[in-house]
Design a protein around this motif. Structure first.
Motif, short mmCIF file in Angstrom:
data_model
loop_
_atom_site.label_atom_id
_atom_site.label_comp_id
_atom_site.label_asym_id
_atom_site.label_seq_id
_atom_site.Cartn_x
_atom_site.Cartn_y
_atom_site.Cartn_z
N ALA A 174 14.48 41.79 -30.23
CA ALA A 174 14.02 41.41 -28.89
C ALA A 174 13.65 42.65 -28.09
O ALA A 174 14.14 43.76 -28.35
CB ALA A 174 15.10 40.61 -28.18
N LYS A 175 12.78 42.47 -27.09
CA LYS A 175 12.33 43.58 -26.26
C LYS A 175 13.51 44.20 -25.52
O LYS A 175 14.31 43.49 -24.92
CB LYS A 175 11.28 43.10 -25.27
CG LYS A 175 10.71 44.23 -24.42
CD LYS A 175 9.66 43.72 -23.45
CE LYS A 175 9.12 44.87 -22.59
NZ LYS A 175 8.09 44.38 -21.63
N PHE A 176 13.59 45.53 -25.57
CA PHE A 176 14.73 46.22 -24.99
C PHE A 176 14.27 47.10 -23.83
O PHE A 176 13.25 47.81 -23.93
CB PHE A 176 15.40 47.11 -26.06
CG PHE A 176 16.51 47.96 -25.53
CD1 PHE A 176 17.74 47.41 -25.18
CD2 PHE A 176 16.33 49.34 -25.36
CE1 PHE A 176 18.76 48.20 -24.70
CE2 PHE A 176 17.36 50.14 -24.88
CZ PHE A 176 18.57 49.57 -24.55
N THR A 177 15.04 47.03 -22.73
CA THR A 177 14.77 47.87 -21.56
C THR A 177 15.99 48.73 -21.30
O THR A 177 17.07 48.20 -20.99
CB THR A 177 14.47 47.01 -20.32
OG1 THR A 177 13.37 46.14 -20.60
CG2 THR A 177 14.14 47.90 -19.13
N PRO A 178 15.88 50.05 -21.45
CA PRO A 178 17.05 50.92 -21.25
C PRO A 178 17.39 51.07 -19.78
O PRO A 178 16.57 50.80 -18.90
CB PRO A 178 16.61 52.24 -21.86
CG PRO A 178 15.13 52.25 -21.75
CD PRO A 178 14.69 50.82 -21.88
N GLY A 179 18.62 51.52 -19.54
CA GLY A 179 19.00 51.89 -18.20
C GLY A 179 19.94 50.94 -17.49
O GLY A 179 20.27 51.15 -16.33
N ALA A 180 20.39 49.86 -18.15
CA ALA A 180 21.27 48.90 -17.48
C ALA A 180 22.69 49.43 -17.40
O ALA A 180 23.08 50.37 -18.09
CB ALA A 180 21.24 47.57 -18.22
N GLN A 181 23.46 48.81 -16.50
CA GLN A 181 24.88 49.14 -16.35
C GLN A 181 25.71 47.88 -16.55
O GLN A 181 25.18 46.77 -16.60
CB GLN A 181 25.14 49.73 -14.96
CG GLN A 181 24.46 51.06 -14.72
CD GLN A 181 24.75 51.62 -13.32
OE1 GLN A 181 25.28 50.90 -12.46
NE2 GLN A 181 24.43 52.88 -13.10
N LEU A 182 27.03 48.07 -16.66
CA LEU A 182 27.94 46.94 -16.83
C LEU A 182 27.80 46.01 -15.62
O LEU A 182 27.82 46.46 -14.47
CB LEU A 182 29.38 47.44 -16.93
CG LEU A 182 30.44 46.38 -17.21
CD1 LEU A 182 30.28 45.78 -18.61
CD2 LEU A 182 31.83 46.98 -17.05
N ALA A 183 27.69 44.71 -15.92
CA ALA A 183 27.44 43.75 -14.83
C ALA A 183 28.24 42.48 -15.07
O ALA A 183 28.64 42.17 -16.19
CB ALA A 183 25.95 43.43 -14.75
N LYS A 184 28.46 41.72 -13.99
CA LYS A 184 29.13 40.44 -14.11
C LYS A 184 28.16 39.42 -14.70
O LYS A 184 27.04 39.27 -14.21
CB LYS A 184 29.60 39.96 -12.74
CG LYS A 184 30.65 40.86 -12.09
CD LYS A 184 31.05 40.33 -10.72
CE LYS A 184 32.09 41.22 -10.07
NZ LYS A 184 32.49 40.71 -8.71
N VAL A 185 28.63 38.71 -15.73
CA VAL A 185 27.75 37.73 -16.39
C VAL A 185 28.36 36.33 -16.38
O VAL A 185 27.78 35.39 -16.92
CB VAL A 185 27.44 38.15 -17.84
CG1 VAL A 185 26.63 39.44 -17.86
CG2 VAL A 185 28.73 38.30 -18.65
N GLY A 186 29.56 36.17 -15.81
CA GLY A 186 30.18 34.86 -15.77
C GLY A 186 31.57 34.91 -15.19
O GLY A 186 32.05 35.97 -14.74
N LYS A 187 32.21 33.74 -15.16
CA LYS A 187 33.56 33.64 -14.64
C LYS A 187 34.47 32.99 -15.68
O LYS A 187 34.02 32.18 -16.49
CB LYS A 187 33.59 32.82 -13.36
CG LYS A 187 32.84 33.44 -12.19
CD LYS A 187 32.96 32.58 -10.94
CE LYS A 187 32.24 33.22 -9.75
NZ LYS A 187 32.37 32.39 -8.52
N VAL A 188 35.75 33.32 -15.60
CA VAL A 188 36.76 32.70 -16.47
C VAL A 188 37.97 32.38 -15.62
O VAL A 188 38.11 32.84 -14.49
CB VAL A 188 37.16 33.65 -17.63
CG1 VAL A 188 36.03 33.84 -18.61
CG2 VAL A 188 37.68 34.97 -17.09
N LYS A 189 38.88 31.59 -16.22
CA LYS A 189 40.08 31.24 -15.51
C LYS A 189 40.96 32.45 -15.31
O LYS A 189 40.95 33.38 -16.10
CB LYS A 189 40.85 30.16 -16.28
CG LYS A 189 40.15 28.83 -16.38
CD LYS A 189 41.01 27.83 -17.16
CE LYS A 189 40.30 26.48 -17.26
NZ LYS A 189 41.12 25.50 -18.04
#
Length: 698
Positions: A174-189
């Motif tokens: 898949a197409k890759f874009t560099p430069g991201a940081q750790l991010a919130k992607v969801g919630k859990v109990k």
């Protein structure tokens, strides 16, 4: 012209040699070094290296369980070539690490020699040491996704070849874009925590035939579940047409593991050797200014060993440091084996099982022993990133101390049940020691035998000139005095003489080694030249006939019996082929007074019955003779008499020795020449009544 060419060449070489400046240096930053030299970190780029990457990720999850966090680990081999490892532990830290300014996830997956296993407090005992596991796997992956559940939030980040960024879809293409940081992607109990890592190995790095081994993975999962009681490891393989799933959990720990590994029936219960100790280790520590300062650090060592002896002879030893297998051992195994041998020897000193001069070795104590050796300590010193050998020096001494004390208590226990088991073990070890010594003696005997059969003939042999084996005869002669007479009486063209001194060794009672050490036996085997025992080759025998020539008295009969025993046990094909004989020397000689023309002057008889018959015949015919001579030995004959009566094929009498019934002959030799005295005594007593006392030549 000829002078100008070398000058231009020298100038060019000089320019090349000095054209080396800072711009020529290649600086590999971050994870570039891993991709450039992957074998430095994972050993190889074949199946073994591919599996090593998986172990690194799994071991991180197991380290959490080992520290008391998380009881489940899921490993999934995806159909798309991905590998996923999920745990229910604390989750990788997601806050910012102050020195780098990066999140904990980025530090763990992008920085070499970084992690929670360097500091004090996060992990007390762990398999990870160098802090390169996760970052190396990331560097050698075409894509790696990590998700962390902490404090009710799911955090996520992706990497390509170790570089953080985002993918526009699923999979490494898949197409890759560099430069991201750790991010919130969801919630859990609240209260739910853990880490999920999914990665695709970079097929540009690994060899085309490198494949993940389900068998190896299953074995490692089972092994780990034994080492961490209560930990459940689920292995799921989705690569085939059918999904394969196994769950491994063993609450019995290393005792259950030891029983699982054992290849034989137990002769002892499971024995646990456990103990703790402390040692001081000097390690370089970073101070506030960033300098490395040698610092003394107190280390805690936990030793836990499960072992049991079985009825077999195979030795099975598995060793671990924390949860990492050390297939090549190390200081913990060295200390264990040294203490095992020492404790066994000390316990045997208090018994009468060992005879004087006997001793036990490590191999004796390990025979039939199955054991699992585990130690736990902070920051163990391994030899290499693959962690196959423990190198921490102090562990050797401390493990030996604990094992010697604990095992010594078992071997010298006064409790009836344990004492009986200890006695059985010590008897087994002593038996192993004697078997080892016997095997070594047999090996040395075989070497001596080979050397004997290939060595030169003994100097006391008086050989014949002929090379015709069928015609040649070997006389084995009793005593040097008879040898002198026989040497003058023989036909040196085809008759060879080998003297023996007195009575040879009774080989029915002796071992092969003792037989080969005996000078007379060794000489006979050398001279016959066909080997002995199973290696005897009848076609290689140097003589067509072997003839025993001894005095016609009880001692001579004993010597012939001893020689027959030697040939029956070690050169039987000669007997079976009818090539062994005994000479029949005369017992008496009549000398006729004034013999008539055509009448022999000397008449020989070979038995008492024949003597009496001949004496009566001569008396009846009024033939005068001198007092008959009674031969007490071959040495009393002159050469002409010995030749005429015993050695010349024209006049002599030979008794052929044959083996018509091998089984009966075996029993007879054992009765007459073996170790059991009672059957021989009974045979002699029964035969005594058939002897006429007046006929005994006393």
């Amino acid at each position: 012209m000829s002078d100008s060419v070398p000058s231009r060449t020298t100038k060019k070489q000089t320019q090349q040699g000095h054209d080396y400046e800072a711009r020529h240096l290649l600086v590999l930053e971050g994870l570039e070094a891993v991709r450039k030299r992957p074998a430095m970190y994972i050993g190889s780029t074949d199946t073994k290296g591919l599996m090593h990457c998986l172990w690194e990720i799994i071991d991180n999850a197991v380290d959490e369980a080992l520290s008391g966090f998380g009881t489940e680990i899921d490993v999934t081999l995806g159909q798309d070539g991905s590998i996923a490892v999920a745990d229910t532990a604390r989750g990788i830290p997601v806050d910012i690490e102050p020195r780098t300014g990066l999140s904990g996830v980025e530090v763990v997956f992008t920085k070499l020699h970084a992690g929670g296993k360097f500091g004090a407090g996060s992990y007390n005992a762990t398999g990870g040491l160098h802090g390169v596991g996760a970052s190396v796997v990331n560097a050698l992956s075409s894509r790696l996704d990590v998700e962390v559940d902490r404090a009710g939030v799911t955090w996520g980040l992706s990497f390509k070849h170790g570089i953080p960024g985002t993918f526009a879809g699923d999979g490494p293409t898949a197409k890759f874009t560099p430069g991201a940081q750790l991010a919130k992607v969801g919630k859990v109990k609240r209260g739910v925590s853990g880490t999920r890592v999914r990665y695709w190995p970079d097929r540009q790095i690994f060899l085309p035939d490198a494949q993940l081994s389900l068998e190896s993975l299953t074995g490692r999962a089972r092994q780990t579940s034994f080492l961490v009681p209560g930990l459940a490891i689920r292995v799921r393989d989705e690569r085939g047409e059918e999904v394969i799933e196994e769950v491994h959990r063993h609450d019995g720990g290393i005792a259950e593991f030891c029983e699982f590994l054992a290849p034989d029936q137990a002769v002892t219960d499971m024995i646990r050797l456990q103990g703790t100790d402390r040692f001081t280790e000097t390690v370089p520590m970073l101070d506030d200014s960033g300098s490395l300062t040698p610092t003394d650090v107190e280390r805690d060592l936990e030793v836990d060993i499960a072992l049991r002896w079985g009825t077999g002879y195979e030795t099975v030893t598995r060793s671990f440091v924390n949860i990492i297998a050390t297939p090549k051992g190390g200081t913990h195994v060295q200390g264990y084996e040294r203490a095992l041998t020492k404790a066994m020897a000390k316990a045997l000193d208090g018994t009468r099982l060992l005879k004087s001069g006997e001793e036990v070795t490590k191999e004796d104590a390990l025979e039939g022993l199955t054991s699992v050796v585990t130690v736990r300590l902070a920051e163990p010193q391994f030899e290499g990133q693959t962690k196959e050998v423990l190198g921490t020096p102090a562990v050797n001494r401390l493990v030996a101390k604990i094992v010697e004390a604990e095992l010594g208590e078992f071997l010298t226990s006064t409790k009836p049940a344990i004492r009986q088991q200890a006695r059985t073990v010590m008897e087994k070890v002593v038996s192993a020691s004697r078997t080892r010594v016997a095997a070594r003696a047999h090996k040395e005997a075989q070497r001596r035998k080979t050397a004997l059969e290939s060595s030169t003939l003994p100097p006391k042999l008086k050989d014949c000139r002929s090379n015709d084996v069928d015609k040649c005869e070997l006389f084995i002669v009793e005593g040097d005095s008879a040898l002198g007479t026989a040497q003058r009486a023989r036909d040196s063209e085809f008759q060879a003489l080998l003297p023996i001194r007195g009575k040879i060794l009774n080989v029915q009672k002796a071992s092969v080694g003792d037989m080969l050490k005996n000078v007379e036996c060794a000489s006979i085997i050398q001279v016959v030249g066909a080997g002995s025992g199973r290696t005897f080759d009848l076609d290689a025998a140097r003589y067509g006939k072997v003839i025993f020539m001894a005095d016609a008295d009880s001692d001579g009969a004993h010597i012939r019996c001893l020689l027959a025993t030697l040939f029956f046990r070690y050169m039987r094909p000669l007997l079976e082929a009818g090539r062994v004989y005994t000479a029949v020397p005369p017992l008496h000689r009549f000398e006729i007074n004034n013999p008539r023309k055509g009448q022999e002057k000397y008449i020989y008889t070979y038995s008492d019955v024949e003597y009496q018959r001949k004496a009566a015949e001569l008396t009846k015919k009024n033939i005068s003779f001198k007092e008959p001579q009674r031969y007490k030995g071959l040495g009393e004959m002159d050469a002409d008499q010995l030749k005429e009566t015993t050695m010349s094929p024209r006049h002599r009498t030979l008794r052929r020795m044959t083996v018509d019934d091998a089984a009966l002959a075996e029993v007879t030799f054992e009765m007459l020449m073996g170790n059991e005295v009672a059957p021989r005594k009974e045979f002699i007593i029964d035969g005594a009544y058939a002897i006429d006392a007046e006929q005994i030549d006393a």
